[in-house]
Enzyme design. Structure first.
Site, PDB file in Angstrom:
ATOM      1  CB  CYS A 107      43.052  35.551  47.157  1.00  0.00           C
ATOM      2  SG  CYS A 107      42.330  37.367  46.445  1.00  0.00           S
ATOM      3  CG  PHE A 123      42.865  48.652  48.861  1.00  0.00           C
ATOM      4  CD1 PHE A 123      41.609  49.116  48.233  1.00  0.00           C
ATOM      5  CD2 PHE A 123      43.927  49.641  48.876  1.00  0.00           C
ATOM      6  CE1 PHE A 123      41.272  50.518  48.362  1.00  0.00           C
ATOM      7  CE2 PHE A 123      43.628  51.062  49.055  1.00  0.00           C
ATOM      8  CZ  PHE A 123      42.457  51.515  48.769  1.00  0.00           C
ATOM      9  CB  ALA A 124      40.108  44.687  44.827  1.00  0.00           C
ATOM     10  N   GLY A 142      50.277  37.893  45.401  1.00  0.00           N
ATOM     11  CA  GLY A 142      49.014  37.275  45.482  1.00  0.00           C
ATOM     12  C   GLY A 142      48.553  36.447  44.124  1.00  0.00           C
ATOM     13  CG  ASP A 143      46.396  32.352  43.051  1.00  0.00           C
ATOM     14  OD1 ASP A 143      45.901  32.443  42.012  1.00  0.00           O
ATOM     15  OD2 ASP A 143      47.121  31.311  43.555  1.00  0.00           O
ATOM     16  CB  THR A 148      41.454  39.120  42.410  1.00  0.00           C
ATOM     17  OG1 THR A 148      40.261  39.400  43.142  1.00  0.00           O
ATOM     18  CG2 THR A 148      42.118  40.398  41.743  1.00  0.00           C
ATOM     19  CD1 TRP A 149      36.040  39.561  37.088  1.00  0.00           C
ATOM     20  CD2 TRP A 149      35.056  40.583  38.935  1.00  0.00           C
ATOM     21  NE1 TRP A 149      34.791  40.403  36.945  1.00  0.00           N
ATOM     22  CE2 TRP A 149      34.336  41.133  37.709  1.00  0.00           C
ATOM     23  CE3 TRP A 149      34.605  41.411  40.172  1.00  0.00           C
ATOM     24  CZ2 TRP A 149      33.172  41.901  37.509  1.00  0.00           C
ATOM     25  CZ3 TRP A 149      33.769  42.048  40.332  1.00  0.00           C
ATOM     26  CH2 TRP A 149      32.727  42.283  39.060  1.00  0.00           C
ATOM     27  CG  HIS A 150      40.098  44.264  39.710  1.00  0.00           C
ATOM     28  ND1 HIS A 150      40.140  44.402  41.097  1.00  0.00           N
ATOM     29  CD2 HIS A 150      41.264  44.111  39.200  1.00  0.00           C
ATOM     30  CE1 HIS A 150      41.347  44.067  41.222  1.00  0.00           C
ATOM     31  NE2 HIS A 150      42.054  43.716  40.308  1.00  0.00           N
ATOM     32  CB  SER A 173      41.619  40.845  46.858  1.00  0.00           C
ATOM     33  OG  SER A 173      40.581  39.808  47.098  1.00  0.00           O
TER      34      SER A 173
END
Length: 235
Positions: free
Chosen positions: A164, A147-148, A68-69, A71-73, A133
């Site tokens: 993503c 996953f998120a 993947g690319d 992302t934010w958490h 995601s």
């Protein structure tokens, strides 16, 4: 399978825990485990990321070994890290990704939100945008990352990236789509159930009718509504 609720944990600490567990599962020293948690705010960048998904130069993501690319958490988002042995489940990474999507779609449905897959993409979507995601890594056929699922988190941090790697794709939460407050605890219970009953030697077959065609210009569910489709598939 062991389900572990870690509440909140720094990203680096959770990554180190994943690495230890993955090594132990691969060596037969530990049972398979699902880690469920929230992170303090952090951006992460997977192997597909090359900086093109970071229009804001002030964003400094943690570079990690998942697919993947970017992302934010952050708080209000449920993150799940399944440490599973795919070696005894057919060594089929594609099927594993579809399994994760199905788990998340079923969890969303149990909380009153319809979500679906989009062919050629990994994750799940609703009419409001991308809901979850997925990005995984595998070592010796033992999985890491996962996953998120957006529950009740702030969506503003996503405006600083192309989530993503998808330009112009809105992001949404379960609470927004359901029109009511949904807690992370509710989502944890819904997500954990399929893992608790997962067979030790197989992944479930996935339905084929949940995938929207890859030739579509937008990620939206077929319906009679006249709402504008929310998410152009431009990369």
């Amino acid at each position: 399978m062991k389900i572990v609720d870690l509440a909140a944990m720094e990203y680096a600490e959770a990554f180190a825990l994943q690495e230890r567990l993955a090594a132990d599962v691969a060596a037969g020293r530990a049972e398979e485990t699902l880690l469920l948690l929230e992170h303090p705010p952090v951006y992460t960048l997977g192997r597909r990321g090359d900086g093109g998904s970071l229009p804001d130069p002030s964003v400094r993501p943690v570079e990690i070994n998942r697919g993947g690319d970017v992302t934010w958490h952050g708080p209000g988002q449920l993150v799940g890290y399944p440490i599973l042995d795919l070696g005894c489940r057919g060594r089929d990474l594609h099927r594993y990704l579809r399994f994760l999507e199905q788990v998340l779609m079923d969890a969303a449905a149990s909380l009153g939100v319809q979500a679906w897959r989009v062919a050629g993409r990994t994750g799940i979507w609703t009419e409001g945008g991308k809901l979850a995601s997925i990005g995984v890594g595998v070592r010796r056929w033992v999985t890491m990352h996962g996953f998120a699922l957006n529950i009740c988190n702030d969506l503003a941090p996503f405006s600083r990236i192309h989530p993503c790697g998808i330009v112009g794709c809105p992001v949404t939460t379960l609470s927004r789509e359901a029109g009511r407050a949904i807690t992370v605890a509710e989502a944890k219970a819904a997500v954990a159930a399929p893992f608790a009953g997962l067979p030790a030697d197989a992944l479930p077959e996935q339905p084929r009718d949940a995938v929207q065609p890859s030739s579509c210009d937008d990620v939206h569910a077929p319906s009679t509504t006249s709402r504008r489709p929310p998410c152009p598939l431009t990369v």
